[in-house]
Design an enzyme around this catalytic site. Structure first.
Site, PDB file in Angstrom:
ATOM      1  N   CYS A 104       1.066  -0.977  -0.272  1.00 50.19           N
ATOM      2  CA  CYS A 104       0.149   0.435  -0.104  1.00 50.19           C
ATOM      3  C   CYS A 104       0.928   1.075  -0.176  1.00 50.19           C
ATOM      4  O   CYS A 104       1.431   1.247  -0.807  1.00 50.19           O
ATOM      5  CB  CYS A 104      -0.857   0.572   0.958  1.00 50.19           C
ATOM      6  SG  CYS A 104      -2.156   0.668   1.013  1.00 50.19           S
ATOM      7  N   HIS A 163      -3.666  -4.654   0.359  1.00 50.39           N
ATOM      8  CA  HIS A 163      -3.455  -5.375   1.993  1.00 50.39           C
ATOM      9  C   HIS A 163      -2.710  -7.184   1.893  1.00 50.39           C
ATOM     10  O   HIS A 163      -4.041  -7.275   2.817  1.00 50.39           O
ATOM     11  CB  HIS A 163      -3.480  -4.944   2.597  1.00 50.39           C
ATOM     12  CG  HIS A 163      -3.367  -3.300   2.797  1.00 50.39           C
ATOM     13  ND1 HIS A 163      -2.436  -3.101   3.906  1.00 50.39           N
ATOM     14  CD2 HIS A 163      -3.704  -2.403   2.527  1.00 50.39           C
ATOM     15  CE1 HIS A 163      -2.349  -1.937   4.430  1.00 50.39           C
ATOM     16  NE2 HIS A 163      -3.144  -1.185   3.653  1.00 50.39           N
ATOM     17  N   GLU A 199      -1.505  -9.234   3.300  1.00 53.61           N
ATOM     18  CA  GLU A 199      -0.903  -9.179   4.949  1.00 53.61           C
ATOM     19  C   GLU A 199      -2.488  -9.370   5.321  1.00 53.61           C
ATOM     20  O   GLU A 199      -2.508 -10.173   7.187  1.00 53.61           O
ATOM     21  CB  GLU A 199      -0.228  -8.376   5.832  1.00 53.61           C
ATOM     22  CG  GLU A 199      -0.713  -7.230   6.716  1.00 53.61           C
ATOM     23  CD  GLU A 199      -1.596  -5.724   5.669  1.00 53.61           C
ATOM     24  OE1 GLU A 199      -0.920  -6.106   4.512  1.00 53.61           O
ATOM     25  OE2 GLU A 199      -2.266  -4.665   5.662  1.00 53.61           O
TER      26      GLU A 199
END
Ligand code: MN
Length: 244
Positions: free
Chosen positions: A117, A220, A222
């Site tokens: 990001c 994102h 993660e």
């Protein structure tokens, strides 16, 4: 084995408890999801405070085997030669400068880098590219890039370039990703390729041609990989490349 992955942090005060005096002090923050994603694939995460001093940066680089650039606030546009538009959000000049410098030196050393990001954006800026400060006022016909859905949910599709490292890692050309940004990469840095775009042509992935593993993604992963294993390889590859 277990390479050390430096993880960049953001300065902030995370929702102090009413009776917690310490909680009101500024502190370095890293979302646990970044740390967990590195640990899950056998890396050792090491949180790096944004101290924009060459001495600290060189010391960090002598210790880390790879670098994870995390998400966060906006990037001050002076660093890429632009003046702030009124839609610019909060910026942290120390963080910008620290990441700008550590990326340059990490790339000189061909250190594996994954930018997520804001991390993809500062990677592009550090390598000589620039940004849209606010896509909604600067780009016509943009889709929604700041979702109200849960963080693990993909809400817009991206098209991944065949022949890219990103395609090798994800395996598919069309995937749904989450989206939490109003800035985006505008001019891609010299030496970098676009590896993914959204349907409105907003850049969702970049990678450096000449280096082993310098990857930026606008979403994102993660917060997605546990529910969507297709994104595991981003972290697995970062750790594996950092072992070499
Ligand atoms: Mn997006």
């Amino acid at each position: 084995m277990c390479p050390i992955i430096g993880v960049t942090a953001s300065m902030g005060v995370p929702h102090p408890m009413p009776d917690d005096n310490w909680g009101k002090d500024p502190r370095w923050n890293v979302n646990c999801t970044y740390i967990e994603a590195i640990q899950a694939f056998n890396g050792s995460p090491l949180i790096l405070p944004s101290i924009p001093k060459k001495k600290e940066i060189l010391k960090y680089l002598s210790v880390i085997d790879g670098l994870l650039l995390t998400g966060g606030g906006d990037i001050g546009p002076l660093i890429y030669g632009d003046n702030p538009r009124k839609e610019l959000g909060s910026v942290d000049p120390d963080r910008d400068e620290f990441e700008y410098e550590i990326i340059k030196l990490a790339m000189e050393r061909d250190l594996p880098i994954l930018g997520i990001c804001r991390g993809a954006q500062i990677l592009n800026v550090s390598a000589g590219g620039d940004l849209y400060q606010n896509i909604y006022s600067e780009v016509e016909g943009v889709i929604k890039h700041y979702q109200n859905a849960p963080r693990w949910a993909g809400t817009h599709n991206i098209e991944i370039e065949s022949g890219s490292q990103l395609k090798d890692m994800i395996g598919e050309e069309n995937v749904a990703v989450n989206s939490f940004h109003h800035q985006a990469i505008k001019e891609v840095a010299p030496g970098f390729n676009v590896s993914a775009r959204a349907q409105d042509q907003i850049i969702e992935g970049i990678e450096c041609q000449g280096l082993s593993f310098v990857i930026g993604v606008q979403w994102h992963p993660e917060t997605m990989w546990k529910k969507h294993p297709i994104f595991k390889n981003l972290f697995k590859s970062l750790v594996m490349m950092s072992e070499e």
